[in-house]
Design an enzyme around this catalytic site. Structure first.
Site, mmCIF file in Angstrom:
data_model
loop_
_atom_site.group_PDB
_atom_site.id
_atom_site.type_symbol
_atom_site.label_atom_id
_atom_site.label_comp_id
_atom_site.label_asym_id
_atom_site.label_seq_id
_atom_site.Cartn_x
_atom_site.Cartn_y
_atom_site.Cartn_z
ATOM 1 N N SER A 2 0.850 -1.375 -0.054
ATOM 2 C CA SER A 2 0.097 0.190 0.063
ATOM 3 C C SER A 2 1.026 1.362 0.040
ATOM 4 C CB SER A 2 -0.941 0.161 1.268
ATOM 5 O OG SER A 2 -1.652 -1.176 1.397
HETATM 6 N N1 SAM Z 1 -0.304 -5.003 3.914
HETATM 7 C C1 SAM Z 1 0.305 -5.362 2.890
HETATM 8 C C2 SAM Z 1 1.712 -4.915 2.883
HETATM 9 O O1 SAM Z 1 2.203 -4.119 3.937
HETATM 10 O O2 SAM Z 1 2.641 -5.077 1.865
HETATM 11 C C3 SAM Z 1 -0.298 -5.121 1.679
HETATM 12 C C4 SAM Z 1 -1.630 -6.076 1.450
HETATM 13 S S1 SAM Z 1 -2.269 -5.942 -0.214
HETATM 14 C C5 SAM Z 1 -2.768 -4.356 -0.517
HETATM 15 C C6 SAM Z 1 -3.549 -7.051 0.235
HETATM 16 C C7 SAM Z 1 -3.382 -8.532 0.504
HETATM 17 O O3 SAM Z 1 -4.454 -9.205 1.152
HETATM 18 C C8 SAM Z 1 -2.678 -9.374 -0.537
HETATM 19 O O4 SAM Z 1 -1.547 -9.967 -0.092
HETATM 20 C C9 SAM Z 1 -3.704 -10.415 -0.497
HETATM 21 O O5 SAM Z 1 -3.205 -11.706 -1.134
HETATM 22 C C10 SAM Z 1 -4.352 -10.450 0.862
HETATM 23 N N2 SAM Z 1 -5.589 -11.123 0.864
HETATM 24 C C11 SAM Z 1 -6.653 -11.122 0.261
HETATM 25 N N3 SAM Z 1 -7.763 -11.766 0.667
HETATM 26 C C12 SAM Z 1 -7.092 -12.094 1.928
HETATM 27 C C13 SAM Z 1 -7.694 -13.276 2.546
HETATM 28 N N4 SAM Z 1 -9.125 -13.660 2.636
HETATM 29 N N5 SAM Z 1 -6.943 -13.536 3.722
HETATM 30 C C14 SAM Z 1 -5.975 -13.124 3.905
HETATM 31 N N6 SAM Z 1 -5.241 -12.188 2.863
HETATM 32 C C15 SAM Z 1 -6.160 -11.941 2.188
#
Ligand code: SAM
Length: 243
Positions: free
Chosen positions: A73
């Site tokens: 993000s």
């Molecule tokens: N917080 C992260 C960082 O600091 O790099 C950025 C996160 S990215 C915007 C969103 C993440 O949520 C992705 O890696 C995606 O695979 C994960 N995601 C999506 N659905 C999910 C779920 N149901 N449970 C866990 N992770 C999930």
């Protein structure tokens, strides 16, 4: 020689200077006020959380692609969401990563580990961070990255974070870093009374609202902090499929 003197003698790398500029921008342009959050953003080397080819862009004011078609993000969103968690710092002294810095006692759950950057910021602020990532490759790489940075108070598990982490609940704060069409009910039930859930919510895949929900003795209060855009939360209580 004290720590401040040691610090001033250390050669500063180019990323440290870029980090300082990023933090100044977060404070002055975006109005981030929580000095603890800004301090954590100054400490965590964001360049270590982006792909090698994008290192030079690590301190730009935008999200960047990481593996598995996901994103790290925008720094502002990381700072804003962390500030909205309102972790309290008054109660606990810990010999943590910040020399002489008290850490919050709060138990924090992150859904969407991605690169591990947000988890690293939280790890500097609070005693224990639980983070869930659905993609095994990302969970594995984030674990290795945090370990190589000496961050030991983050536990990462690979599963559907829309279900929360029942066995570790209740949490003082939950941050969801992927967008959900509705608020996942298990996350609400895993909050303590007084606990905060910060999450992007909306039916539109491209644009959502950044919402904070606070659990009260009787019900929930909901605050809206404006438009945002996140990759989808894929799971039982999020989107059912990738697209
Ligand atoms: N917080 C992260 C960082 O600091 O790099 C950025 C996160 S990215 C915007 C969103 C993440 O949520 C992705 O890696 C995606 O695979 C994960 N995601 C999506 N659905 C999910 C779920 N149901 N449970 C866990 N992770 C999930």
């Amino acid at each position: 020689m004290n720590n401040a003197a040691l610090y001033s003698q250390r050669p500063r790398d180019e990323f440290e200077i870029l980090r300082e500029k990023m933090v100044a921008y977060l404070r002055e342009h975006y109005g981030i006020k929580d000095e603890r959050v800004l301090e954590a953003m100054q400490k965590v080397p964001r360049e270590k959380f982006v792909p090698e080819a994008l290192k030079s862009q690590a301190y730009k004011d935008n999200a960047l692609p990481i593996a598995a078609n996901q994103t790290i993000s925008q720094p502002f969103i990381v700072a804003k969401m962390t500030e909205l968690l309102e972790l309290s710092y008054d109660a606990f002294e810990s010999p943590g990563s910040f020399v002489g810095r008290p850490k919050s006692r709060s138990r924090v759950l992150e859904v969407g580990t991605g690169s591990g950057y947000q988890a690293a910021i939280l790890a500097h602020l609070t005693r224990m961070v639980y983070s869930i990532e659905r993609i095994p490759q990302l969970a594995h790489e984030a674990r290795k990255r945090l370990e190589s940075l000496g961050i030991r108070n983050v536990v990462i598990k690979c599963s559907d974070g829309s279900l929360g982490w029942e066995i570790q609940a209740p949490f003082d704060a939950i941050i969801v870093t992927a967008a959900s069409p509705k608020i996942p009910t298990p996350l609400l039930s895993q909050l303590k009374i007084g606990g905060r859930l910060v999450i992007p919510v909306g039916e539109d895949r491209n644009c959502q609202r950044l919402i904070r929900i606070t659990k009260k003795e009787s019900g929930f209060s909901v605050e809206d902090f404006g438009a945002c855009s996140f990759v989808p939360l894929i799971g039982e209580h999020g989107w059912k499929q990738v697209q």
